[in-house]
Write an enzyme that holds these catalytic residues in place. Structure first.
Site, PDB file in Angstrom:
ATOM      1  N   ASN A 103     -55.398 -54.827   6.158  1.00  0.00           N
ATOM      2  CA  ASN A 103     -54.159 -55.293   6.729  1.00  0.00           C
ATOM      3  C   ASN A 103     -54.759 -56.289   8.076  1.00  0.00           C
ATOM      4  OD1 ASN A 103     -51.830 -56.209   8.513  1.00  0.00           O
ATOM      5  ND2 ASN A 103     -50.528 -54.739   7.235  1.00  0.00           N
TER       6      ASN A 103
ATOM      7  N   HIS B 205     -52.823 -57.804  12.917  1.00  0.00           N
ATOM      8  CA  HIS B 205     -53.290 -57.676  14.254  1.00  0.00           C
ATOM      9  C   HIS B 205     -54.334 -58.729  14.618  1.00  0.00           C
ATOM     10  CE1 HIS B 205     -50.171 -54.958  14.661  1.00  0.00           C
ATOM     11  NE2 HIS B 205     -50.784 -54.191  13.946  1.00  0.00           N
TER      12      HIS B 205
ATOM     13  N   HIS C  22     -48.092 -58.847   6.553  1.00  0.00           N
ATOM     14  CA  HIS C  22     -46.672 -58.728   6.700  1.00  0.00           C
ATOM     15  C   HIS C  22     -46.030 -59.888   7.335  1.00  0.00           C
ATOM     16  CE1 HIS C  22     -42.978 -55.924   8.003  1.00  0.00           C
ATOM     17  NE2 HIS C  22     -42.823 -57.039   7.428  1.00  0.00           N
TER      18      HIS C  22
ATOM     19  N   ARG D 163     -43.235 -61.191   8.896  1.00  0.00           N
ATOM     20  CA  ARG D 163     -41.831 -60.441   9.551  1.00  0.00           C
ATOM     21  C   ARG D 163     -40.900 -61.471   9.538  1.00  0.00           C
ATOM     22  NH1 ARG D 163     -42.907 -55.035  11.408  1.00  0.00           N
ATOM     23  NH2 ARG D 163     -40.796 -55.387  12.468  1.00  0.00           N
TER      24      ARG D 163
ATOM     25  N   ARG E  92     -43.435 -62.484  14.428  1.00  0.00           N
ATOM     26  CA  ARG E  92     -44.557 -62.189  15.469  1.00  0.00           C
ATOM     27  C   ARG E  92     -45.878 -62.028  15.567  1.00  0.00           C
ATOM     28  NH1 ARG E  92     -43.137 -55.647  15.736  1.00  0.00           N
ATOM     29  NH2 ARG E  92     -40.976 -56.386  15.718  1.00  0.00           N
TER      30      ARG E  92
ATOM     31  N   GLU F 136     -46.598 -57.979   2.454  1.00  0.00           N
ATOM     32  CA  GLU F 136     -45.556 -57.249   2.685  1.00  0.00           C
ATOM     33  C   GLU F 136     -44.323 -57.898   3.307  1.00  0.00           C
ATOM     34  OE1 GLU F 136     -45.897 -54.157   5.931  1.00  0.00           O
ATOM     35  OE2 GLU F 136     -47.977 -53.623   4.918  1.00  0.00           O
TER      36      GLU F 136
ATOM     37  N   THR G 188     -43.668 -50.938  11.546  1.00  0.00           N
ATOM     38  CA  THR G 188     -42.787 -50.222  10.365  1.00  0.00           C
ATOM     39  C   THR G 188     -42.721 -48.502  10.757  1.00  0.00           C
ATOM     40  OG1 THR G 188     -43.839 -51.736   8.857  1.00  0.00           O
ATOM     41  CG2 THR G 188     -42.409 -50.010   8.030  1.00  0.00           C
TER      42      THR G 188
ATOM     43  N   GLU H  54     -45.586 -47.153  -2.033  1.00  0.00           N
ATOM     44  CA  GLU H  54     -46.662 -46.909  -1.023  1.00  0.00           C
ATOM     45  C   GLU H  54     -45.779 -45.773  -0.074  1.00  0.00           C
ATOM     46  OE1 GLU H  54     -48.036 -50.162   1.274  1.00  0.00           O
ATOM     47  OE2 GLU H  54     -48.526 -48.835   3.019  1.00  0.00           O
TER      48      GLU H  54
ATOM     49  N   HIS I 224     -50.073 -46.447   6.475  1.00  0.00           N
ATOM     50  CA  HIS I 224     -49.783 -46.311   7.801  1.00  0.00           C
ATOM     51  C   HIS I 224     -50.398 -45.239   8.729  1.00  0.00           C
ATOM     52  CE1 HIS I 224     -46.948 -46.981  11.225  1.00  0.00           C
ATOM     53  NE2 HIS I 224     -46.584 -48.324  10.560  1.00  0.00           N
ATOM     54  N   GLY I 225     -50.896 -45.647   9.637  1.00  0.00           N
ATOM     55  CA  GLY I 225     -51.832 -44.608  10.510  1.00  0.00           C
ATOM     56  C   GLY I 225     -52.808 -44.135   9.850  1.00  0.00           C
TER      57      GLY I 225
HETATM   58  N1  PXP Z   1     -48.395 -50.156   5.053  1.00  0.00           N
HETATM   59  C1  PXP Z   1     -47.302 -50.700   5.548  1.00  0.00           C
HETATM   60  C2  PXP Z   1     -46.080 -50.445   4.661  1.00  0.00           C
HETATM   61  C3  PXP Z   1     -47.060 -50.913   7.033  1.00  0.00           C
HETATM   62  O1  PXP Z   1     -46.299 -51.434   7.440  1.00  0.00           O
HETATM   63  C4  PXP Z   1     -48.497 -50.931   7.449  1.00  0.00           C
HETATM   64  C5  PXP Z   1     -48.328 -51.249   9.085  1.00  0.00           C
HETATM   65  O2  PXP Z   1     -48.185 -52.818   8.921  1.00  0.00           O
HETATM   66  C6  PXP Z   1     -49.510 -50.402   7.219  1.00  0.00           C
HETATM   67  C7  PXP Z   1     -49.535 -49.805   6.080  1.00  0.00           C
HETATM   68  C8  PXP Z   1     -50.792 -50.321   7.838  1.00  0.00           C
HETATM   69  O3  PXP Z   1     -50.573 -49.473   8.958  1.00  0.00           O
HETATM   70  P1  PXP Z   1     -51.677 -49.300  10.009  1.00  0.00           P
HETATM   71  O4  PXP Z   1     -51.670 -50.606  10.659  1.00  0.00           O
HETATM   72  O5  PXP Z   1     -51.056 -48.045  10.929  1.00  0.00           O
HETATM   73  O6  PXP Z   1     -52.913 -49.053   9.380  1.00  0.00           O
END
Ligand code: PXP
Length: 241
Positions: free
Chosen positions: A7, A10, A43, A45, A49, A70, A101, A152, A192-193
């Site tokens: 992703n 950032h 993503h 948004r 942002r 996303e 999220t 997911e 996520h994380g």
């Molecule tokens: N999956 C989804 C659905 C998310 O919203 C995010 C965060 O944007 C991620 C994965 C990736 O999460 P992370 O940035 O913590 O790796």
């Protein structure tokens, strides 16, 4: 082999912090792919942002591997996604005040809206439509019922677990959820994380995961070691089994 999708949101966050044109998430995406990523996630948004519509168009034109868009169910973003027709669309909940999220979709409470958006995405040629859900059996069953072919599974609680015992318990919930999704005929992604430290433990304990989506950990490491190295390191962590 589990697919690795990176992703690049950032990279755009950093660019936008100075209202600059660099670093460019489109350049970052190309480097991620060259370093071994199987695809790219972004993503778009509602508040734009980080990723902008310009980024979406350029990523759609340049990403060579799998493209995961996303999005929330907001009308304008859904229309852009239908127009772009990515390989995968992942529907997520979105709140303007959130930093990131915060959890999975409430599929049961939003079934009608989700069903109609999912149908539009398939009609636009998107082959894989995924719902971001917590490892909760009713939500997973509802994801299949509204027509998604993929979930997911939200790994945030696993990633944030304060103790080893809590992490083990979260991994069990994820494993049960992944098994239920698999039995319901859904493909299973996760995200996520996830990071360099918790990925192998996640993989040891959670079956049926075909794809992971990882952002923050990789982009944060890239600031220090470069994006090629950061992607190679997470690729190695993912494939060490
Ligand atoms: N999956 C989804 C659905 C998310 O919203 C995010 C965060 O944007 C991620 C994965 C990736 O999460 P992370 O940035 O913590 O790796």
């Amino acid at each position: 082999m589990t697919n690795l999708l990176i992703n690049v949101d950032h990279v755009a966050t950093l660019r936008n912090a100075r209202q600059e044109t660099f670093p460019d998430p489109v350049h970052a995406a190309a480097r991620c792919e060259h370093a071994g990523a199987d695809g790219i996630v972004f993503h778009l948004r509602e508040d734009r942002r980080h990723i902008t519509e310009r980024d979406v168009r350029q990523l759609a034109a340049t990403v060579q591997g799998k493209l995961d868009f996303e999005l929330s169910t907001e009308e304008e973003v859904v229309s852009i996604c239908c127009d772009v027709s990515p390989d995968l669309a992942t529907l997520v909940p979105e709140r303007r005040e959130e930093v990131t999220t915060e959890g999975g979709l409430d599929v049961t409470a939003n079934a009608d809206r989700l069903r109609s958006v999912i149908d539009r995405l398939y009609d636009a040629g998107v082959e894989q439509v995924s719902l971001f859900v917590d490892p909760v059996p009713e939500q997973i069953e509802a994801a299949a019922a509204v027509g998604a072919n993929t979930i997911e599974i939200h790994t945030g609680d696993f990633a944030d677990a304060p103790t080893e015992a809590d992490q083990r318990a979260e991994a069990e919930r994820l494993a049960t959820g992944a098994q239920a999704a698999h039995e319901a005929g859904l493909r299973v992604h996760a995200g996520h994380g996830l990071n360099y430290r918790n990925l192998s433990r996640f993989q040891e304990r959670v079956p049926h995961v075909q794809e992971v989506s990882i952002g923050f950990a990789v982009i944060a490491r890239a600031v220090l070691v470069g994006i090629d190295q950061a992607v190679r390191d997470i690729h190695a962590a993912l494939h060490q089994h």
